[in-house]
Design a protein around this motif. Structure first.
Motif, PDB file in Angstrom:
ATOM      1  N   HIS A 184      21.834  -5.742  57.945  1.00 50.84           N
ATOM      2  CA  HIS A 184      20.631  -6.031  58.714  1.00 50.84           C
ATOM      3  C   HIS A 184      19.447  -5.460  57.930  1.00 50.84           C
ATOM      4  O   HIS A 184      19.462  -4.281  57.545  1.00 50.84           O
ATOM      5  CB  HIS A 184      20.721  -5.377  60.090  1.00 50.84           C
ATOM      6  CG  HIS A 184      21.915  -5.860  60.874  1.00 50.84           C
ATOM      7  ND1 HIS A 184      22.059  -7.170  61.267  1.00 50.84           N
ATOM      8  CD2 HIS A 184      23.018  -5.215  61.310  1.00 50.84           C
ATOM      9  CE1 HIS A 184      23.203  -7.305  61.917  1.00 50.84           C
ATOM     10  NE2 HIS A 184      23.811  -6.139  61.961  1.00 50.84           N
TER      11      HIS A 184
ATOM     12  N   MET B  29      21.890   5.913  61.896  1.00 51.05           N
ATOM     13  CA  MET B  29      22.131   5.125  60.677  1.00 51.05           C
ATOM     14  C   MET B  29      22.200   6.046  59.458  1.00 51.05           C
ATOM     15  O   MET B  29      22.798   5.697  58.442  1.00 51.05           O
ATOM     16  CB  MET B  29      21.031   4.071  60.484  1.00 51.05           C
ATOM     17  CG  MET B  29      20.999   2.977  61.549  1.00 51.05           C
ATOM     18  SD  MET B  29      22.602   2.258  61.973  1.00 51.05           S
ATOM     19  CE  MET B  29      23.078   1.479  60.439  1.00 51.05           C
TER      20      MET B  29
ATOM     21  N   THR C 205      16.602  -3.787  57.862  1.00 54.49           N
ATOM     22  CA  THR C 205      15.786  -2.911  58.703  1.00 54.49           C
ATOM     23  C   THR C 205      15.239  -1.771  57.846  1.00 54.49           C
ATOM     24  O   THR C 205      15.616  -1.629  56.673  1.00 54.49           O
ATOM     25  CB  THR C 205      16.660  -2.273  59.804  1.00 54.49           C
ATOM     26  OG1 THR C 205      17.633  -1.442  59.143  1.00 54.49           O
ATOM     27  CG2 THR C 205      17.374  -3.329  60.642  1.00 54.49           C
TER      28      THR C 205
ATOM     29  N   GLU D  94      16.048   1.233  58.093  1.00 51.93           N
ATOM     30  CA  GLU D  94      17.161   2.140  57.757  1.00 51.93           C
ATOM     31  C   GLU D  94      17.905   1.608  56.529  1.00 51.93           C
ATOM     32  O   GLU D  94      18.228   2.353  55.605  1.00 51.93           O
ATOM     33  CB  GLU D  94      18.115   2.275  58.948  1.00 51.93           C
ATOM     34  CG  GLU D  94      17.531   3.007  60.140  1.00 51.93           C
ATOM     35  CD  GLU D  94      16.528   2.196  60.941  1.00 51.93           C
ATOM     36  OE1 GLU D  94      16.633   0.946  60.965  1.00 51.93           O
ATOM     37  OE2 GLU D  94      15.607   2.798  61.547  1.00 51.93           O
ATOM     38  N   THR D  95      18.142   0.288  56.537  1.00 52.66           N
ATOM     39  CA  THR D  95      18.818  -0.326  55.382  1.00 52.66           C
ATOM     40  C   THR D  95      17.962  -0.156  54.133  1.00 52.66           C
ATOM     41  O   THR D  95      18.486   0.029  53.030  1.00 52.66           O
ATOM     42  CB  THR D  95      19.080  -1.815  55.678  1.00 52.66           C
ATOM     43  OG1 THR D  95      19.897  -1.886  56.841  1.00 52.66           O
ATOM     44  CG2 THR D  95      19.774  -2.508  54.521  1.00 52.66           C
TER      45      THR D  95
ATOM     46  N   GLU E  68      14.988  -2.707  67.663  1.00 54.30           N
ATOM     47  CA  GLU E  68      14.956  -2.415  66.221  1.00 54.30           C
ATOM     48  C   GLU E  68      16.287  -1.956  65.670  1.00 54.30           C
ATOM     49  O   GLU E  68      16.348  -1.339  64.611  1.00 54.30           O
ATOM     50  CB  GLU E  68      13.905  -1.333  65.961  1.00 54.30           C
ATOM     51  CG  GLU E  68      12.511  -1.807  66.245  1.00 54.30           C
ATOM     52  CD  GLU E  68      11.488  -0.694  66.095  1.00 54.30           C
ATOM     53  OE1 GLU E  68      11.403  -0.100  65.009  1.00 54.30           O
ATOM     54  OE2 GLU E  68      10.789  -0.408  67.076  1.00 54.30           O
ATOM     55  N   GLY E  69      17.377  -2.196  66.443  1.00 59.32           N
ATOM     56  CA  GLY E  69      18.678  -1.711  65.994  1.00 59.32           C
ATOM     57  C   GLY E  69      18.826  -0.243  66.322  1.00 59.32           C
ATOM     58  O   GLY E  69      18.009   0.342  67.041  1.00 59.32           O
ATOM     59  N   HIS E  70      19.859   0.349  65.761  1.00 60.17           N
ATOM     60  CA  HIS E  70      20.135   1.753  66.068  1.00 60.17           C
ATOM     61  C   HIS E  70      19.035   2.652  65.503  1.00 60.17           C
ATOM     62  O   HIS E  70      18.481   2.371  64.435  1.00 60.17           O
ATOM     63  CB  HIS E  70      21.440   2.213  65.420  1.00 60.17           C
ATOM     64  CG  HIS E  70      22.629   1.430  65.825  1.00 60.17           C
ATOM     65  ND1 HIS E  70      22.624   0.475  66.801  1.00 60.17           N
ATOM     66  CD2 HIS E  70      23.908   1.492  65.375  1.00 60.17           C
ATOM     67  CE1 HIS E  70      23.826  -0.021  66.938  1.00 60.17           C
ATOM     68  NE2 HIS E  70      24.627   0.571  66.075  1.00 60.17           N
TER      69      HIS E  70
HETATM   70  N1  ADE Z   1      23.082  -1.888  62.687  1.00 57.95           N
HETATM   71  C1  ADE Z   1      22.695  -1.445  63.884  1.00 57.95           C
HETATM   72  N2  ADE Z   1      21.475  -0.898  63.828  1.00 57.95           N
HETATM   73  C2  ADE Z   1      21.059  -0.991  62.540  1.00 57.95           C
HETATM   74  C3  ADE Z   1      19.894  -0.588  61.860  1.00 57.95           C
HETATM   75  N3  ADE Z   1      18.899   0.030  62.486  1.00 57.95           N
HETATM   76  N4  ADE Z   1      19.825  -0.856  60.546  1.00 57.95           N
HETATM   77  C4  ADE Z   1      20.834  -1.485  59.919  1.00 57.95           C
HETATM   78  N5  ADE Z   1      21.960  -1.871  60.497  1.00 57.95           N
HETATM   79  C5  ADE Z   1      22.078  -1.633  61.808  1.00 57.95           C
END
Ligand code: ADE
Length: 419
Positions: A52, A353, A54, A56-57, A346-348
């Protein structure tokens, strides 16, 4: 200069702010990035990620890049890309990103192919699409891959099946199975971010609301706990007796899905399986019921069946589609049945993460260090890595723990002492 396909390079400044904001909550990954910047474990290598896209990625990609890698990235879901983050990665940080929020199926697969065409040595996957595509290429392609990593339960299930059929062509580390991944990311991450998505999409009051959670794996547990925390009356459906019993003793109602269909106001799936709620359920749900999915794929709610029972459908607000059934009842589907936490929120949070992506980064390093020495197969994250991530997270949280005394160590390794 990175090659990329993104929505809008003008979003770069917003994206950089987002990446930096997330980075503040990711001290474990930052410490790994600093070590990588010294030791360059990926010097001269290309790494490919289907994750994903994001903030965090982005911090994971920067850690891999600091380790000397040229990083190629595509999205692991058409609705989870943050276009500003993609712009920052491409324009500011020199990552080859191919991801546009809302991309169609053709674009999604074109982006996977763009990553594979770079011939990466390690493939970091979330949901198995990238590595499955690699397996559809010829054997020579896979021979050059040192290994892969898999982030999520759904992907691990797929690779287990591929391994059982004897068709895995390189080693894959099941990041999801690390304790420092699923106990935190799946439970607290999915728990919080799913409720976040539900609230952002609907602005619903959960207190007193009947919420049905399908499944009682780590993700569903988190969702059930957090929904209860906001005052919902929570029912769980399960097919596995031990998990169902656990849900019961954790204080939740447990019932078959057809009974739950009559009971619930809000339905959330996170099972990893398909058609959890289908025509027989839609036929008895209350008018006004809300349907959402937090599992990896959009197959948990049978949307074609829902459409088939409906005489009209319309988008009623962002991420909320109303289905008017032929008997006049109305059911509401969130985020097209795609994973609610990333599509509507926004995901976790970055802080969980941090651990998941520390496992990803260290597993990638492990695959590179041991290239050619690990046979094709599905492997757990090495225990030293899992423990190290926990130690680093505790240290970053300012928490110290005890050690065994020599006397205790001796006691635990003996059998002689008894009653
Ligand atoms: N999967 C769940 N949340 C995420 C995030 N914030 N970034 C990347 N992968 C995820």
């Amino acid at each position: 200069m990175a090659e990329f396909e993104i929505r809008d390079r003008g979003l770069v400044d917003e994206g950089v702010n987002r990446v930096e904001w997330a980075g503040r909550e990711m001290p474990v990954l930052l410490s790994i990035r600093e070590r990588f910047a010294q030791s360059h474990p990926f010097a001269g290598l290309r790494l490919g990620g289907c994750l994903h896209v994001t903030s965090e990625t982005a911090n994971l990609a920067l850690a891999l890049q600091a380790g000397g890698a040229e990083v190629f990235l595509c999205a692991s879901n058409p609705l989870s890309t943050n276009d500003a983050v993609a712009a920052a990665l491409a324009v500011k940080y020199g990552i080859h990103v191919h991801a546009v929020r809302g991309e169609d199926r053709d674009a999604y697969y074109r982006h996977l192919e763009a990553v594979l065409s770079a011939r990466p040595s390690v493939l970091l996957d979330d949901g198995a699409d990238l590595i499955s595509q690699a397996h559809r290429r010829d054997e020579a392609f896979c021979r050059e891959v040192f290994g892969g990593t898999e982030e999520t339960t759904t992907g691990v299930i797929r690779f287990r099946n591929l391994a059982r059929e004897g068709r895995l062509r390189f080693p894959i580390v099941a990041v999801n199975e690390a304790d420092t991944k699923h106990l935190f990311d799946n439970r607290y991450g999915t728990g919080q971010s799913t409720i976040d998505g539900l609230l952002r999409a609907t602005n619903l009051l959960l207190a007193g609301r009947k919420v049905v959670v399908a499944g009682y794996g780590w993700c569903s547990r988190g969702i059930a706990q957090r929904a209860r925390g906001l005052g919902a009356i929570v029912a769980v459906t399960e097919i596995e007796p031990v998990r169902a019993l656990e849900a019961l003793m954790d204080g939740f109602l447990v019932m078959p899905s057809l009974e739950a269909a009559r009971f619930g106001d809000v339905f959330i799936t996170a099972t990893g399986n398909r058609s959890i709620f289908r025509a027989e359920h839609f036929r008895v749900m209350k008018s006004g019921a809300i349907l959402a999915n937090s599992g990896h794929f959009d197959v948990e709610i049978d949307i074609p069946a829902l459409a088939g029972l409906s005489r009209a459908r319309r988008l009623i607000r962002d991420q909320v589609e109303e289905f008017e059934l032929s008997d006049g009842r109305r059911l509401y589907l969130l985020a097209q049945g795609r994973l609610l936490n990333l599509a509507a929120a926004e995901g976790h949070p970055s802080a969980v993460m941090d651990m998941s992506f520390a496992n990803q980064a260290l597993s990638a390093e492990h695959l590179v260090k041991n290239r050619g020495r690990i046979k094709p197969g599905l492997y757990p994250v090495p225990e030293e890595i899992d423990r190290e991530v926990a130690r680093l997270k505790l240290a970053a949280s300012g928490v110290e723990i005890d050690r065994l005394t020599p006397d205790q160590e001796k006691y635990l390794s003996s059998w002689q002492e008894g009653t």
